[in-house]
Scaffold this active site. Structure first.
Site, PDB file in Angstrom:
ATOM      1  CG  ASP A 173      28.783  10.588  49.415  1.00  0.00           C
ATOM      2  OD1 ASP A 173      29.057   9.881  50.387  1.00  0.00           O
ATOM      3  OD2 ASP A 173      29.430  10.554  48.348  1.00  0.00           O
TER       4      ASP A 173
HETATM    5  C1  GLC Z   1      31.495   7.947  47.591  1.00  0.00           C
HETATM    6  C2  GLC Z   1      31.698   8.000  49.086  1.00  0.00           C
HETATM    7  C3  GLC Z   1      32.425   9.248  49.551  1.00  0.00           C
HETATM    8  C4  GLC Z   1      33.415   9.668  48.475  1.00  0.00           C
HETATM    9  C5  GLC Z   1      32.593  10.128  47.289  1.00  0.00           C
HETATM   10  C6  GLC Z   1      33.460  10.571  46.108  1.00  0.00           C
HETATM   11  O1  GLC Z   1      30.233   7.408  47.298  1.00  0.00           O
HETATM   12  O2  GLC Z   1      30.558   7.840  49.916  1.00  0.00           O
HETATM   13  O3  GLC Z   1      33.036   8.943  50.800  1.00  0.00           O
HETATM   14  O4  GLC Z   1      34.239  10.714  48.940  1.00  0.00           O
HETATM   15  O5  GLC Z   1      31.679   9.130  46.838  1.00  0.00           O
HETATM   16  O6  GLC Z   1      34.090   9.464  45.543  1.00  0.00           O
END
Ligand code: GLC
Length: 742
Positions: free
Chosen positions: A267
């Site tokens: 993430d």
């Molecule tokens: C965010 C979220 C995730 C998302 C990613 C890209 O922090 O936790 O669910 O897909 O970053 O934006």
């Protein structure tokens, strides 16, 4: 390309080019005419060289045919081997057409509806240039304090999580990823992110492996079995080790046990965060921990870009792991057909004709209506009688902001409002007053200041508030019935939106109380991203329709429903707590040795609130009246190779036609580990004509009786069971049966 050509391409790549494929950054840098400015500006924390920028393998949240082509062209113009970028996006509940937020979609209990919403969203995204979607989020969610429950399509139930995970992955990916309308699904967040302690986002997760396998793993497993191309790791630690560097989770469970062969992406910044967690001592160790755990792509941390090369040169093992990761990434690009056409299915012409087309908008409205949950309908206040004077009151009556916090790409200007739609249908008969703001400025300022944004001061806010209430009262006095549209601010739900108070805002409760004094029928349309506390206002309301954040067609869907052109059929996938002190509350809990029993003191209970949830899992009313009778089992004993057929009679005792979700639960009365008081094992959503009677059958098989035992075996044990059938998890008919391994 053929497999051997991919291998040949891999062998041509330099170390930097390989590592670049494992790096994901925001794609705006390729739209800017000042790359250096971007590198010292928005991307400064990543410390990337310009050379590395033109080696990266993917970008996030760039979408739109023109933009995608521009970014791909700019990137490829400086790419030695012409390996196309992957475009990955957060299209959580639709691209241009915003569908209901995922928790709402789950309340439809209709996999075909969810499949259709996903297919439309996938087609819109595909022709707009998306290759991968960071969806579905299938984290089991039991705690309403956690802002991300709004993204949880399965809510608090593992079976719903499994079924919906499979439905959505297959709807995105289809049979051939290179087909127009198909995009790769990146399922998230592995693992157990929904169990963050105290519902506080990014917080600790600690549970037994048995609990993890029983409740949290099934949805991810189902997504992998459905062929998900990617998985995203979660921010939390799992039993002491951050998920993103958790060897047991990624190597033992995901790769070896579940056989996942796709790409695993961290993430946002999560690799670097292993330092803050206190697991990696420094950036180089973070890189080593992540590559050893098996992270293929580093999303927005720069750790791989800056520290993986040294490790690669020092250690053959690391070189092999890098090659494996790059091969996975090239393989996905190949499946998407990007080597033949780097623009994928991006298509400006189709973009102009397909996006938000009227046929899909009409379909979206129908599908949206399946997600609404009728929580209360005293004296059949709903559907409204059109010959009555209706006062529309509340900040969500004339408001297009009803698409939720993850619908940044949708075109909100196309969102009708409840006021517009009512006026179309009922003309001047409709009375309107805003009544109050969604939040007082001090609450909005808390949100702004937490994000480092400047606070706003409102002159004479309390006087304005009183004036709005006075005007609402005057309006309501002219009406026969009041329709209130209230709820959470969309920025109170979603990521980093945990709340220690889940009741409606004080100013909204004040409005309800003032209007209640008029003693007129009052219906609440509730906009929210989590189960909220309704116990302090429910008695003042005659009707409550839960609409969550319903998306682009929400206003029309709501208006048609409360005017009786459609009949609510949604059922809750998360229990509504009595109040925040009861969180987490969920239906499939254990009995304890002192189960709550009224009038007894020394039992498992709170002194100040009832023990049961305010609204239970599986609950939802209809304009129909469904009566369940005659629960019948064709036998009361089965062995492991047999099934028991359960049938039940359901009568629609009303003049309305409508759908009912018939639910089957099972309780294992005793086992080698304690078992929940009931678990959802099957459901059917059936249509009933007025006064129609149906007999609905379910087959109980051995698989439904299995669970994870103390030795971590997935087994069924002989013994006694209860079976429950009903329209929710509480109002059920029950009977008993026995499993005997004879
Ligand atoms: C965010 C979220 C995730 C998302 C990613 C890209 O922090 O936790 O669910 O897909 O970053 O934006």
């Amino acid at each position: 390309m053929k497999y051997k050509e991919i291998i040949e391409l891999l062998n041509k790549m330099t170390i930097e080019e390989k590592i670049g494929q494992m790096v994901q950054i925001g794609g705006d840098v390729f739209l800017s005419d000042d790359t250096n400015g971007m590198l010292t500006g928005p991307l400064k924390n990543l410390h990337l060289s310009k050379k590395m920028v033109y080696h990266v393998g993917s970008v996030l949240n760039i979408i739109g045919a023109e933009k995608v082509k521009k970014v791909q062209d700019e990137y490829l113009s400086k790419s030695r081997l012409k390996i196309p970028l992957l475009f990955m996006d957060d299209i959580i509940n639709g691209y241009k057409i915003a569908f209901p937020i995922p928790i709402a979609q789950g309340c439809s209990w209709n996999t075909k509806a969810i499949q259709k919403m996903t297919e439309i969203s996938s087609m819109e995204s595909s022709i707009a240039g998306a290759n991968v979607n960071f969806s579905p989020m299938v984290d089991l969610s039991r705690d309403a304090r956690w802002g991300r429950v709004m993204e949880s399509i399965g809510g608090e139930d593992p079976l719903l999580g499994e079924i919906y995970a499979k439905t959505v992955v297959k709807a995105y990916q289809g049979k051939n990823l290179s087909e127009i309308g198909k995009i790769a699904s990146c399922v998230k967040h592995i693992a157990a992110y929904g169990a963050v302690e105290a519902g506080r986002d990014y917080n600790t997760v600690d549970m037994s492996e048995r609990e993890f396998r029983q409740y949290y793993l099934p949805a991810y497993k189902a997504a992998i079995e459905a062929g998900a191309e990617m998985l995203m790791t979660s921010f939390n630690i799992l039993n002491g080790i951050p998920s993103t560097v958790n060897q047991w989770l990624i190597q033992e469970v995901i790769r070896k046990e579940l056989g996942f062969k796709g790409i695993i992406i961290s993430d946002y910044g999560a690799i670097e965060e292993t330092i803050a967690h206190g697991y990696s001592a420094n950036e180089k160790e973070a890189a080593k921990n992540a590559i050893n755990a098996g992270i293929d792509i580093d999303m927005m941390s720069g750790i791989y870009a800056n520290y993986l090369k040294d490790l690669y040169l020092e250690n053959q093992e690391i070189e092999n792991k890098v090659n494996e990761s790059v091969l996975r990434i090239l393989t996905l690009k190949n499946k998407l057909g990007l080597f033949e056409n780097p623009y994928g299915n991006t298509n400006e012409v189709k973009e102009n004709t397909y996006l938000m087309n009227s046929k899909n908008l009409e379909k979206a409205k129908e599908l949206t209506q399946e997600t609404f949950v009728l929580l209360k309908n005293k004296n059949r206040v709903l559907p409204l009688k059109t010959n009555k004077k209706i006062a529309l009151i509340g900040p969500y009556i004339d408001n297009i902001g009803i698409t939720g916090s993850w619908s940044m790409f949708s075109d909100r200007t196309k969102n009708g409002t409840i006021l517009d739609i009512f006026k179309e249908i009922m003309g001047s008969q409709v009375l309107y007053a805003k009544g109050c703001e969604i939040l007082r400025q001090e609450e909005i300022n808390k949100i702004l200041s937490a994000e480092g944004l400047p606070m706003v001061h409102v002159e004479n806010e309390s006087q304005k508030e009183q004036d709005m209430i006075a005007s609402a009262i005057q309006t309501a006095k002219k009406a026969d019935v009041i329709v209130l549209a209230l709820g959470e601010h969309y920025r109170q739900t979603g990521e980093a939106c945990s709340r220690s108070n889940i009741s409606l805002p004080e100013n909204q409760i004040q409005l309800i109380n003032k209007l209640y004094a008029l003693s007129k029928p009052m219906v609440l349309i509730l906009f929210n991203g989590r189960p909220v506390q309704l116990s302090t206002i429910e008695e003042k309301l005659d009707g409550i329709l839960e609409v969550w954040f319903p998306g682009t067609t929400g206003a029309k869907a709501i208006t048609e429903m409360i005017l009786g052109e459609n009949n609510p059929s949604g059922k809750l996938t998360m229990s509504f707590p009595q109040n925040v002190g009861q969180c987490p509350v969920y239906y499939n809990h254990y009995n304890t040795g002192r189960p709550h029993h009224k009038n007894l003191r020394y039992v498992s209970r709170y002194q100040d609130i009832p023990t049961e949830s305010f609204y239970p899992f599986g609950y939802g009313l209809s304009y129909c009246d469904f009566k369940y009778t005659e629960l019948y089992l064709n036998k009361h004993k089965m062995n492991k190779n047999e099934t028991i057929t359960v049938s039940v009679k359901i009568e629609n005792q009303s003049d309305y036609a409508g759908y009912e979700v018939i639910q089957l639960y099972i309780q294992d009365l005793y086992g080698s580990v304690v078992r929940p008081i009931k678990e959802l094992k099957a459901f059917k959503k059936e249509y009933f004509k007025p006064h129609e009677i149906k007999y609905v059958d379910f087959d109980i098989d051995i698989h439904m009786l299995k669970f994870w035992n103390e030795k971590l075996e997935f087994v069924a044990e002989s013994g006694e069971f209860k079976v429950f059938v009903g329209g929710d998890s509480v109002n059920v008919l029950e009977d008993k049966f026995e499993l005997d391994f004879y």
